[in-house]
Design a protein around this motif. Structure first.
Motif, PDB file in Angstrom:
ATOM      1  N   TYR A  39      -0.439  -0.983   5.817  1.00 32.10           N
ATOM      2  CA  TYR A  39       0.448  -1.704   4.909  1.00 32.10           C
ATOM      3  C   TYR A  39       0.216  -1.205   3.493  1.00 32.10           C
ATOM      4  O   TYR A  39      -0.796  -0.572   3.206  1.00 32.10           O
ATOM      5  N   PHE A  40       1.167  -1.524   2.618  1.00 26.58           N
ATOM      6  CA  PHE A  40       1.071  -1.150   1.213  1.00 26.58           C
ATOM      7  C   PHE A  40       0.769  -2.423   0.424  1.00 26.58           C
ATOM      8  O   PHE A  40       1.630  -3.295   0.306  1.00 26.58           O
ATOM      9  N   ASP A  41      -0.458  -2.548  -0.082  1.00 28.20           N
ATOM     10  CA  ASP A  41      -0.844  -3.841  -0.631  1.00 28.20           C
ATOM     11  C   ASP A  41      -0.567  -4.032  -2.123  1.00 28.20           C
ATOM     12  O   ASP A  41      -0.489  -5.167  -2.582  1.00 28.20           O
ATOM     13  N   TRP A  99       1.828  -2.204  -5.505  1.00 25.45           N
ATOM     14  CA  TRP A  99       2.852  -1.243  -5.862  1.00 25.45           C
ATOM     15  C   TRP A  99       2.893  -1.033  -7.368  1.00 25.45           C
ATOM     16  O   TRP A  99       2.601  -1.957  -8.135  1.00 25.45           O
ATOM     17  N   ASN A 151       5.203  -5.450   8.697  1.00 28.94           N
ATOM     18  CA  ASN A 151       4.880  -6.077   7.414  1.00 28.94           C
ATOM     19  C   ASN A 151       6.137  -6.666   6.789  1.00 28.94           C
ATOM     20  O   ASN A 151       7.256  -6.221   7.067  1.00 28.94           O
ATOM     21  N   TYR A 206       7.755  -7.832   2.937  1.00 26.47           N
ATOM     22  CA  TYR A 206       7.642  -7.719   1.487  1.00 26.47           C
ATOM     23  C   TYR A 206       8.741  -8.550   0.830  1.00 26.47           C
ATOM     24  O   TYR A 206       9.834  -8.697   1.366  1.00 26.47           O
ATOM     25  N   GLN A 215      10.910  -8.658  -2.786  1.00 25.46           N
ATOM     26  CA  GLN A 215      11.237  -7.913  -3.995  1.00 25.46           C
ATOM     27  C   GLN A 215      12.135  -8.767  -4.869  1.00 25.46           C
ATOM     28  O   GLN A 215      13.253  -9.121  -4.471  1.00 25.46           O
ATOM     29  N   PRO A 250       8.398  -4.219  -4.848  1.00 26.78           N
ATOM     30  CA  PRO A 250       8.101  -5.081  -3.699  1.00 26.78           C
ATOM     31  C   PRO A 250       6.663  -5.599  -3.762  1.00 26.78           C
ATOM     32  O   PRO A 250       5.788  -4.941  -4.330  1.00 26.78           O
ATOM     33  N   LEU A 310       3.656  -7.321  -1.154  1.00 27.85           N
ATOM     34  CA  LEU A 310       3.277  -7.603   0.226  1.00 27.85           C
ATOM     35  C   LEU A 310       3.059  -9.103   0.414  1.00 27.85           C
ATOM     36  O   LEU A 310       2.323  -9.736  -0.347  1.00 27.85           O
ATOM     37  N   TYR A 316       1.129  -8.981   6.599  1.00 24.36           N
ATOM     38  CA  TYR A 316       0.842  -7.712   7.248  1.00 24.36           C
ATOM     39  C   TYR A 316       0.419  -7.961   8.690  1.00 24.36           C
ATOM     40  O   TYR A 316       0.051  -9.088   9.053  1.00 24.36           O
ATOM     41  N   HIS A 353      -1.156 -12.077   3.191  1.00 23.68           N
ATOM     42  CA  HIS A 353      -1.853 -11.282   2.188  1.00 23.68           C
ATOM     43  C   HIS A 353      -2.540 -12.213   1.181  1.00 23.68           C
ATOM     44  O   HIS A 353      -2.103 -13.349   0.966  1.00 23.68           O
TER      45      HIS A 353
END
Lengths: 121, 107
Positions: free
Chosen positions: A107-109, A111, B34, B36, B38, B44, B46, B49, B55
């Motif tokens: 996952y991308f935690d 950004w 996952n 997200y 935005q 975006p 999180l 997950y 998260h």
């Protein structure tokens, strides 16, 4: 706190190149990979590739192979994404995104704030 | 590439409502899914997950479930600050791909 701060907006002509930077702070830079994701107007998010910041290993989306280069400068805790041969369809907001290293983390935690790249003659 | 399809594309709900978004993968992605959020003009963030794990710092009114090809995201009691677009993303294999997004607005 974890922060990814990207360079400012760019306007480029078709055929030119652009290089976007992503400066990390608040964590150990080399313990995480950096992904690049773009979002064209009205389109879904699109993954471009990633770089493991420790050894510089890269993996690119097939769509961008040959046009994209991802690098990093560990002394500056900064990752870079360069896209060449720009065309109007490359107009988009480009994001960097952190990914924990390890097969179990997918996952991308965090950004970056995004960098608008406009390609126009 | 694995295709991700979200439903609905947009929805309008009242504060306090329970909101549900679904996401379907074109093939089995196990639990590598996952979610997200935005907000307009922002990056975006999180929320969820591995299909169902919250998260750090994400309010408990957000939850999700699913495995294989079918996934669900829920806001138990909609708050005004929840407006934005929600994306699912698979990460079962490269390339990770995103759904088309669900735009959520307050009635």
């Amino acid at each position: 706190q974890v922060q990814l701060v990207q360079s400012g907006a760019e306007v480029k002509k078709p055929g030119a190149s652009v290089k976007v930077s992503c400066k990390a702070s608040g964590y150990t830079f080399t313990n995480y990979a950096i992904n690049w994701v773009r979002q064209a107007p009205g389109q879904r998010l699109e993954w471009m590739g990633w770089i493991t910041t420790g050894n510089g290993y890269t993996k690119y989306s097939q769509k961008f192979k040959g046009r994209v280069t991802m690098t990093r400068d560990t002394s500056a805790d900064t990752a870079y994404m360069e896209l060449t041969s720009l065309r109007s369809e490359d107009t988009a907001v480009y994001f960097c995104a952190r990914e924990p290293i390890g097969e179990e983390y997918r996952y991308f935690d965090y950004w970056g704030q995004g960098t608008l790249v406009t390609v126009s003659s | 590439d694995i295709q991700m399809t979200q439903s609905p594309s947009s929805l309008s709900a009242s504060v306090g409502d329970r909101v549900t978004i679904t996401c379907q993968a074109s093939q089995d992605i196990s639990n590598y899914l996952n979610w997200y959020q935005q907000k307009p003009g922002k990056a975006p963030e999180l929320l969820i997950y591995d299909a169902s794990s919250l998260h750090t710092g994400v309010p408990s009114r957000f939850s999700a479930s699913g495995s294989g090809t079918d996934f669900t995201f829920t806001i138990s009691s909609l708050q005004p600050e929840d407006i934005g677009t929600y994306y699912c993303q698979h990460y079962n294999s490269l390339p990770p791909t995103f759904g088309q997004g669900t735009r959520l607005e307050i009635k």
